[in-house]
Design a protein around this motif. Structure first.
Motif, PDB file in Angstrom:
ATOM      1  N   UNK A 185       6.862 -18.313  -7.371  1.00  0.00           N
ATOM      2  CA  UNK A 185       7.975 -18.315  -6.417  1.00  0.00           C
ATOM      3  C   UNK A 185       8.019 -17.008  -5.626  1.00  0.00           C
ATOM      4  N   UNK A 186       7.801 -15.898  -6.306  1.00  0.00           N
ATOM      5  CA  UNK A 186       7.787 -14.605  -5.620  1.00  0.00           C
ATOM      6  C   UNK A 186       6.608 -14.537  -4.653  1.00  0.00           C
ATOM      7  N   UNK A 187       5.437 -14.981  -5.092  1.00  0.00           N
ATOM      8  CA  UNK A 187       4.265 -14.973  -4.211  1.00  0.00           C
ATOM      9  C   UNK A 187       4.454 -15.877  -3.009  1.00  0.00           C
ATOM     10  N   UNK A 188       5.195 -16.961  -3.159  1.00  0.00           N
ATOM     11  CA  UNK A 188       5.452 -17.861  -2.054  1.00  0.00           C
ATOM     12  C   UNK A 188       6.294 -17.179  -0.971  1.00  0.00           C
ATOM     13  N   UNK A 189       7.180 -16.251  -1.391  1.00  0.00           N
ATOM     14  CA  UNK A 189       8.021 -15.527  -0.440  1.00  0.00           C
ATOM     15  C   UNK A 189       7.283 -14.389   0.255  1.00  0.00           C
ATOM     16  N   UNK A 190       6.184 -13.928  -0.326  1.00  0.00           N
ATOM     17  CA  UNK A 190       5.406 -12.842   0.272  1.00  0.00           C
ATOM     18  C   UNK A 190       4.514 -13.395   1.376  1.00  0.00           C
ATOM     19  N   UNK A 191       4.078 -12.514   2.307  1.00  0.00           N
ATOM     20  CA  UNK A 191       3.162 -12.994   3.344  1.00  0.00           C
ATOM     21  C   UNK A 191       1.851 -13.476   2.732  1.00  0.00           C
ATOM     22  N   UNK A 192       1.150 -14.395   3.410  1.00  0.00           N
ATOM     23  CA  UNK A 192      -0.107 -14.922   2.859  1.00  0.00           C
ATOM     24  C   UNK A 192      -1.166 -13.829   2.758  1.00  0.00           C
ATOM     25  N   UNK A 193      -2.086 -14.050   1.823  1.00  0.00           N
ATOM     26  CA  UNK A 193      -3.172 -13.086   1.623  1.00  0.00           C
ATOM     27  C   UNK A 193      -4.118 -13.097   2.804  1.00  0.00           C
ATOM     28  N   UNK A 194      -4.400 -11.915   3.320  1.00  0.00           N
ATOM     29  CA  UNK A 194      -5.387 -11.732   4.373  1.00  0.00           C
ATOM     30  C   UNK A 194      -6.202 -10.485   4.044  1.00  0.00           C
ATOM     31  N   UNK A 195      -6.657 -10.426   2.811  1.00  0.00           N
ATOM     32  CA  UNK A 195      -7.316  -9.218   2.338  1.00  0.00           C
ATOM     33  C   UNK A 195      -8.659  -8.981   3.016  1.00  0.00           C
ATOM     34  N   UNK A 196      -9.432 -10.018   3.214  1.00  0.00           N
ATOM     35  CA  UNK A 196     -10.749  -9.849   3.840  1.00  0.00           C
ATOM     36  C   UNK A 196     -10.620  -9.268   5.243  1.00  0.00           C
ATOM     37  N   UNK A 197      -9.620  -9.738   5.994  1.00  0.00           N
ATOM     38  CA  UNK A 197      -9.428  -9.257   7.358  1.00  0.00           C
ATOM     39  C   UNK A 197      -9.015  -7.790   7.396  1.00  0.00           C
TER      40      UNK A 197
ATOM     41  N   UNK B 229      -6.847   7.607   3.178  1.00  0.00           N
ATOM     42  CA  UNK B 229      -6.742   6.768   1.988  1.00  0.00           C
ATOM     43  C   UNK B 229      -5.348   6.157   1.884  1.00  0.00           C
ATOM     44  N   UNK B 230      -4.312   6.941   2.162  1.00  0.00           N
ATOM     45  CA  UNK B 230      -2.952   6.416   2.100  1.00  0.00           C
ATOM     46  C   UNK B 230      -2.731   5.328   3.150  1.00  0.00           C
ATOM     47  N   UNK B 231      -3.262   5.530   4.346  1.00  0.00           N
ATOM     48  CA  UNK B 231      -3.139   4.521   5.397  1.00  0.00           C
ATOM     49  C   UNK B 231      -3.850   3.230   4.988  1.00  0.00           C
ATOM     50  N   UNK B 232      -5.010   3.370   4.361  1.00  0.00           N
ATOM     51  CA  UNK B 232      -5.758   2.207   3.920  1.00  0.00           C
ATOM     52  C   UNK B 232      -5.035   1.471   2.784  1.00  0.00           C
ATOM     53  N   UNK B 233      -4.410   2.206   1.886  1.00  0.00           N
ATOM     54  CA  UNK B 233      -3.642   1.588   0.798  1.00  0.00           C
ATOM     55  C   UNK B 233      -2.459   0.815   1.376  1.00  0.00           C
ATOM     56  N   UNK B 234      -1.745   1.408   2.327  1.00  0.00           N
ATOM     57  CA  UNK B 234      -0.615   0.711   2.954  1.00  0.00           C
ATOM     58  C   UNK B 234      -1.083  -0.566   3.646  1.00  0.00           C
ATOM     59  N   UNK B 235      -2.206  -0.480   4.361  1.00  0.00           N
ATOM     60  CA  UNK B 235      -2.738  -1.660   5.048  1.00  0.00           C
ATOM     61  C   UNK B 235      -3.129  -2.742   4.043  1.00  0.00           C
ATOM     62  N   UNK B 236      -3.792  -2.347   2.984  1.00  0.00           N
ATOM     63  CA  UNK B 236      -4.214  -3.307   1.963  1.00  0.00           C
ATOM     64  C   UNK B 236      -3.049  -3.973   1.265  1.00  0.00           C
ATOM     65  N   UNK B 237      -2.004  -3.211   0.978  1.00  0.00           N
ATOM     66  CA  UNK B 237      -0.838  -3.783   0.304  1.00  0.00           C
ATOM     67  C   UNK B 237      -0.091  -4.727   1.241  1.00  0.00           C
ATOM     68  N   UNK B 238      -0.016  -4.391   2.515  1.00  0.00           N
ATOM     69  CA  UNK B 238       0.638  -5.284   3.483  1.00  0.00           C
ATOM     70  C   UNK B 238      -0.164  -6.565   3.698  1.00  0.00           C
ATOM     71  N   UNK B 239      -1.478  -6.480   3.583  1.00  0.00           N
ATOM     72  CA  UNK B 239      -2.349  -7.628   3.855  1.00  0.00           C
ATOM     73  C   UNK B 239      -2.454  -8.591   2.682  1.00  0.00           C
ATOM     74  N   UNK B 240      -1.770  -8.351   1.626  1.00  0.00           N
ATOM     75  CA  UNK B 240      -1.820  -9.276   0.502  1.00  0.00           C
ATOM     76  C   UNK B 240      -1.909  -8.602  -0.844  1.00  0.00           C
TER      77      UNK B 240
END
Length: 160
Positions: free
Chosen positions: A63-75, A124-135
Motif C-alpha cells: 500500500x505504501x509503495x502504491x502511493x510512492x511514484x513508480x520506479x524509474x531507476x534505470x532512467x 554523490x549527494x546529488x546522485x543519492x537524491x536523484x536515485x531516491x526520487x527515481x524509485x
C-alpha cells in the motif's frame, strides 16, 4: 521441522531479500512463501502468528509503495552495483542497530557507492537524491518490510 528444512527456508528468504534489489523478481513474495512453508511445517501457534504478521507487513508495504511514484531507476542511472551497496548497507544497518538501522544503512551504502564512483561529496549527494526520487524509496520500503519479516522469523526460530 528439521535443521535442513530450516536452512532451506532461510536460503529462500535470503533469495527473496536479494530479489527485492533485482527489478522484475518478486522478492517480497519469495520471503512470504518461505514463511508460509515454515508455518505449514511448524505446527506451533507462534509460526502462524509470524505468518499473519508477515502478511500484514507485506500488504502494508504494498500500500505504501502504491502511493510512492513508480520506479524509474534505470532512467536515473542506477546500476546493479548501487543496488548491492545499498542492500548490503541496509542489511548491515538492520543488524548493527536493530531494525531502525536499515534506513540509514541503505542511504549510507548508496552514498558510498556514489562517492567511490563520482569522487566528490556534492556530486554523490546529488546522485543519492536523484536515485531516491527515481524509485529508491520504493525499493527501501520493500526491503525494510522483508528485513522486518526476516527478523521476526529468525526470532521465532531461535527463541520461539
Amino acid at each position: 521441522m528439521g535443521a535442513w528444512e530450516l536452512l532451506l527456508v532461510g536460503v529462500v528468504i535470503l533469495l527473496g531479500l536479494a530479489g527485492v534489489l533485482v527489478p522484475g523478481v518478486p522478492g517480497s513474495w519469495l520471503v512470504w512463501a518461505a514463511v508460509l512453508w515454515w508455518a505449514l511445517e511448524d505446527t506451533r501457534a507462534l509460526a502462524w502468528i509470524v505468518l499473519v504478521g508477515t502478511t500484514g507487513i507485506l500488504l502494508l508495504s504494498q500500500a505504501v509503495r502504491w502511493m510512492l511514484p513508480p520506479r524509474q531507476l534505470r532512467e536515473s542511472g542506477a546500476t546493479p552495483r548501487m543496488a548491492v551497496y545499498a542492500g548490503s548497507g541496509a542489511v548491515l544497518g538492520f543488524f548493527l542497530v536493530p531494525v531502525a538501522g536499515a534506513i540509514p544503512g541503505f542511504l549510507c551504502g548508496l552514498y558510498l557507492c556514489e562517492r567511490l564512483r563520482l569522487g566528490g561529496h556534492g556530486q554523490a549527494m546529488a546522485s543519492v537524491r536523484t536515485g531516491m526520487r527515481a524509485g529508491g524509496w520504493s525499493v527501501l520500503t520493500e526491503l525494510f518490510a522483508c528485513l522486518l519479516i526476516t527478523g521476526a522469523w529468525l526470532g521465532a526460530v531461535v527463541w520461539g
